[in-house]
Design a protein around this motif. Structure first.
Motif, PDB file in Angstrom:
ATOM      1  N   ALA A 135       5.692 -62.845 -80.080  1.00  0.00           N
ATOM      2  CA  ALA A 135       5.489 -63.940 -80.760  1.00  0.00           C
ATOM      3  C   ALA A 135       4.184 -64.796 -80.494  1.00  0.00           C
ATOM      4  O   ALA A 135       3.458 -64.772 -79.441  1.00  0.00           O
ATOM      5  CB  ALA A 135       6.762 -64.848 -80.065  1.00  0.00           C
ATOM      6  N   PRO A 136       3.979 -65.218 -81.665  1.00  0.00           N
ATOM      7  CA  PRO A 136       2.583 -66.171 -81.417  1.00  0.00           C
ATOM      8  C   PRO A 136       2.999 -67.644 -80.411  1.00  0.00           C
ATOM      9  O   PRO A 136       4.085 -67.755 -80.437  1.00  0.00           O
ATOM     10  CB  PRO A 136       2.295 -66.702 -82.929  1.00  0.00           C
ATOM     11  CG  PRO A 136       3.638 -66.731 -83.667  1.00  0.00           C
ATOM     12  CD  PRO A 136       4.449 -65.372 -82.828  1.00  0.00           C
ATOM     13  N   ILE A 137       1.900 -68.125 -79.879  1.00  0.00           N
ATOM     14  CA  ILE A 137       1.988 -69.215 -79.252  1.00  0.00           C
ATOM     15  C   ILE A 137       1.759 -70.392 -79.912  1.00  0.00           C
ATOM     16  O   ILE A 137       0.723 -70.489 -80.614  1.00  0.00           O
ATOM     17  CB  ILE A 137       1.091 -69.148 -78.181  1.00  0.00           C
ATOM     18  CG1 ILE A 137       1.515 -68.012 -77.001  1.00  0.00           C
ATOM     19  CG2 ILE A 137       1.166 -70.418 -77.136  1.00  0.00           C
ATOM     20  CD1 ILE A 137       0.518 -67.783 -75.848  1.00  0.00           C
ATOM     21  N   VAL A 197       1.418 -75.008 -74.161  1.00  0.00           N
ATOM     22  CA  VAL A 197       0.077 -75.424 -73.831  1.00  0.00           C
ATOM     23  C   VAL A 197      -0.399 -74.599 -72.804  1.00  0.00           C
ATOM     24  O   VAL A 197      -1.548 -74.192 -72.952  1.00  0.00           O
ATOM     25  CB  VAL A 197       0.014 -76.982 -73.846  1.00  0.00           C
ATOM     26  CG1 VAL A 197      -1.429 -77.181 -73.009  1.00  0.00           C
ATOM     27  CG2 VAL A 197       0.241 -77.730 -74.715  1.00  0.00           C
ATOM     28  N   ARG A 198       0.305 -74.336 -71.917  1.00  0.00           N
ATOM     29  CA  ARG A 198       0.053 -73.671 -70.505  1.00  0.00           C
ATOM     30  C   ARG A 198      -0.157 -72.122 -70.916  1.00  0.00           C
ATOM     31  O   ARG A 198      -1.348 -71.648 -70.342  1.00  0.00           O
ATOM     32  CB  ARG A 198       0.968 -73.892 -69.350  1.00  0.00           C
ATOM     33  CG  ARG A 198       0.854 -75.273 -68.909  1.00  0.00           C
ATOM     34  CD  ARG A 198       1.982 -75.309 -67.820  1.00  0.00           C
ATOM     35  NE  ARG A 198       1.692 -76.651 -66.879  1.00  0.00           N
ATOM     36  CZ  ARG A 198       2.612 -77.221 -66.204  1.00  0.00           C
ATOM     37  NH1 ARG A 198       3.611 -76.528 -65.802  1.00  0.00           N
ATOM     38  NH2 ARG A 198       2.234 -78.338 -65.598  1.00  0.00           N
ATOM     39  N   LEU A 199       0.617 -71.655 -71.689  1.00  0.00           N
ATOM     40  CA  LEU A 199       0.722 -70.268 -72.035  1.00  0.00           C
ATOM     41  C   LEU A 199      -0.805 -69.909 -72.923  1.00  0.00           C
ATOM     42  O   LEU A 199      -1.225 -68.829 -72.820  1.00  0.00           O
ATOM     43  CB  LEU A 199       1.820 -69.850 -72.810  1.00  0.00           C
ATOM     44  CG  LEU A 199       3.079 -69.747 -71.844  1.00  0.00           C
ATOM     45  CD1 LEU A 199       4.356 -69.338 -72.709  1.00  0.00           C
ATOM     46  CD2 LEU A 199       2.895 -69.051 -70.693  1.00  0.00           C
ATOM     47  N   ARG A 200      -0.782 -70.955 -73.919  1.00  0.00           N
ATOM     48  CA  ARG A 200      -2.077 -70.761 -74.829  1.00  0.00           C
ATOM     49  C   ARG A 200      -3.355 -70.931 -74.093  1.00  0.00           C
ATOM     50  O   ARG A 200      -4.366 -70.071 -74.197  1.00  0.00           O
ATOM     51  CB  ARG A 200      -2.001 -71.818 -75.921  1.00  0.00           C
ATOM     52  CG  ARG A 200      -3.163 -71.591 -76.944  1.00  0.00           C
ATOM     53  CD  ARG A 200      -3.193 -72.680 -78.117  1.00  0.00           C
ATOM     54  NE  ARG A 200      -3.579 -73.976 -77.470  1.00  0.00           N
ATOM     55  CZ  ARG A 200      -3.534 -75.157 -78.302  1.00  0.00           C
ATOM     56  NH1 ARG A 200      -3.190 -74.955 -79.710  1.00  0.00           N
ATOM     57  NH2 ARG A 200      -3.844 -76.394 -78.025  1.00  0.00           N
ATOM     58  N   ALA A 201      -3.442 -71.805 -73.036  1.00  0.00           N
ATOM     59  CA  ALA A 201      -4.729 -71.949 -72.296  1.00  0.00           C
ATOM     60  C   ALA A 201      -4.696 -70.743 -71.220  1.00  0.00           C
ATOM     61  O   ALA A 201      -5.837 -70.335 -70.800  1.00  0.00           O
ATOM     62  CB  ALA A 201      -4.421 -73.223 -71.061  1.00  0.00           C
ATOM     63  N   SER A 202      -3.666 -69.984 -70.956  1.00  0.00           N
ATOM     64  CA  SER A 202      -3.761 -68.468 -70.107  1.00  0.00           C
ATOM     65  C   SER A 202      -4.273 -67.484 -70.872  1.00  0.00           C
ATOM     66  O   SER A 202      -5.084 -66.580 -70.179  1.00  0.00           O
ATOM     67  CB  SER A 202      -2.572 -68.250 -69.814  1.00  0.00           C
ATOM     68  OG  SER A 202      -1.599 -67.814 -70.566  1.00  0.00           O
ATOM     69  N   LEU A 203      -4.335 -67.461 -72.163  1.00  0.00           N
ATOM     70  CA  LEU A 203      -4.856 -66.221 -72.968  1.00  0.00           C
ATOM     71  C   LEU A 203      -6.315 -65.819 -72.757  1.00  0.00           C
ATOM     72  O   LEU A 203      -6.531 -64.660 -72.564  1.00  0.00           O
ATOM     73  CB  LEU A 203      -4.641 -66.534 -74.451  1.00  0.00           C
ATOM     74  CG  LEU A 203      -2.885 -66.555 -74.930  1.00  0.00           C
ATOM     75  CD1 LEU A 203      -2.700 -66.723 -76.183  1.00  0.00           C
ATOM     76  CD2 LEU A 203      -2.334 -65.382 -74.384  1.00  0.00           C
ATOM     77  N   PRO A 204      -7.340 -66.970 -72.800  1.00  0.00           N
ATOM     78  CA  PRO A 204      -8.635 -66.671 -72.672  1.00  0.00           C
ATOM     79  C   PRO A 204      -9.051 -66.042 -71.308  1.00  0.00           C
ATOM     80  O   PRO A 204      -9.731 -64.994 -71.013  1.00  0.00           O
ATOM     81  CB  PRO A 204      -9.542 -67.964 -72.636  1.00  0.00           C
ATOM     82  CG  PRO A 204      -8.376 -68.650 -73.682  1.00  0.00           C
ATOM     83  CD  PRO A 204      -7.090 -68.305 -73.277  1.00  0.00           C
ATOM     84  N   LEU A 205      -7.902 -66.459 -70.163  1.00  0.00           N
ATOM     85  CA  LEU A 205      -8.096 -66.232 -68.875  1.00  0.00           C
ATOM     86  C   LEU A 205      -7.462 -64.902 -68.666  1.00  0.00           C
ATOM     87  O   LEU A 205      -8.432 -64.035 -67.953  1.00  0.00           O
ATOM     88  CB  LEU A 205      -7.602 -67.096 -68.037  1.00  0.00           C
ATOM     89  CG  LEU A 205      -7.818 -68.607 -68.021  1.00  0.00           C
ATOM     90  CD1 LEU A 205      -6.870 -69.385 -67.149  1.00  0.00           C
ATOM     91  CD2 LEU A 205      -9.309 -68.826 -67.785  1.00  0.00           C
TER      92      LEU A 205
END
Length: 262
Positions: A135-137, A197-205
């Motif tokens: 699923a998209p974030i 928000v937190r999950l989206r921020a995790s993607l680049p990491l």
């Protein structure tokens, strides 16, 4: 982008995109497979957001407005498909697993082979396109000005542990007022919105390959297990599988046979 004088159903090109660079919102009259052979790219479509290392690509149907940017220096491949000659009929954006065979085929087609060889390679590309069932974030923006102030604080620091009451005191609004604003404007509770928000921020990491515990702490989770559970609930797969080539959905119901650019 033009098919004038071009025999194939796909057009491909390559472009270096420095970290932090973004193309503005735009759309194409053709389908696009957004893929970076090197680096990490991100794609925004409406309120949805995807981050794509070289093991992942995003199918963007013709006519869908989107923006593309580089999370890290990227070697972007423009892969575009003529809808009139493309058998793929996905009406919505789909994450695609870039297995070694697909990668080699796309690189081969970027080199502009002879027409007959191109036709054979294009047919194989569409035969091996595999959608990934995730699923998209989605992170909607509230319209209420005070909720927008809270949004700015959370986006600036997803690990901020303050509750809505404390954040409300910082922006001059009650917890109840802000809670109602998020439900009304974002169609989700503040707690759910902050998780997104937190999950989206995790993607680049995650795309950088950082340890799971490090990623969890940077985006506001006390433990890696809590982060993994939240990610799985929202996205459908654990974070460790999100960028690997192992988790794929059933093959497309329409057998693919042709493509084209980003």
């Amino acid at each position: 982008m033009s098919w004038d004088g071009h025999a194939g159903a796909m057009l491909l090109g390559e472009l270096r995109l420095p970290a932090g660079a973004w193309y503005p919102w735009h759309e194409h009259p053709v389908h696009q497979l957004v893929w970076a052979a090197e680096g990490v790219v991100a794609v925004g479509i409406g309120e949805a957001h995807w981050v794509l290392p070289p093991t992942r690509a995003l199918w963007v149907p013709a006519g869908v407005p989107h923006r593309t940017g580089a999370v890290a220096n990227a070697e972007l491949r423009g892969v575009y498909a003529d809808p009139q000659r493309c058998p793929v009929r996905w009406a919505q954006p789909r994450i695609v697993a870039v297995e070694p065979l697909l990668r080699e085929l796309l690189e081969y087609l970027t080199g502009d082979p002879a027409p007959e060889a191109r036709e054979r390679a294009e047919a194989v590309v569409f035969d091996v396109l595999e959608p990934v069932d995730v699923a998209p974030i989605v992170v909607p923006s509230p319209e209420d000005p005070r909720a927008r102030d809270v949004e700015a604080m959370v986006l600036a620091d997803p690990a901020d542990r303050r509750g809505l009451a404390e954040l409300g005191r910082a922006v001059g609004a009650s917890e109840r007022t802000l809670a109602r604003a998020f439900v009304r404007d974002c169609r989700m509770t503040f707690g759910t919105w902050r998780t997104q928000v937190r999950l989206r921020a995790s993607l680049p990491l995650l795309a950088e390959g950082l340890p799971m515990t490090t990623v969890a702490h940077r985006v506001g989770y006390a433990t890696a297990s809590a982060f993994v559970a939240a990610f799985r609930r929202a996205v459908g797969v654990p974070p460790g599988a999100y960028f690997t080539t192992a988790v794929t959905a059933t093959r497309a119901t329409t057998s693919p046979r042709s493509i084209a650019r980003s």
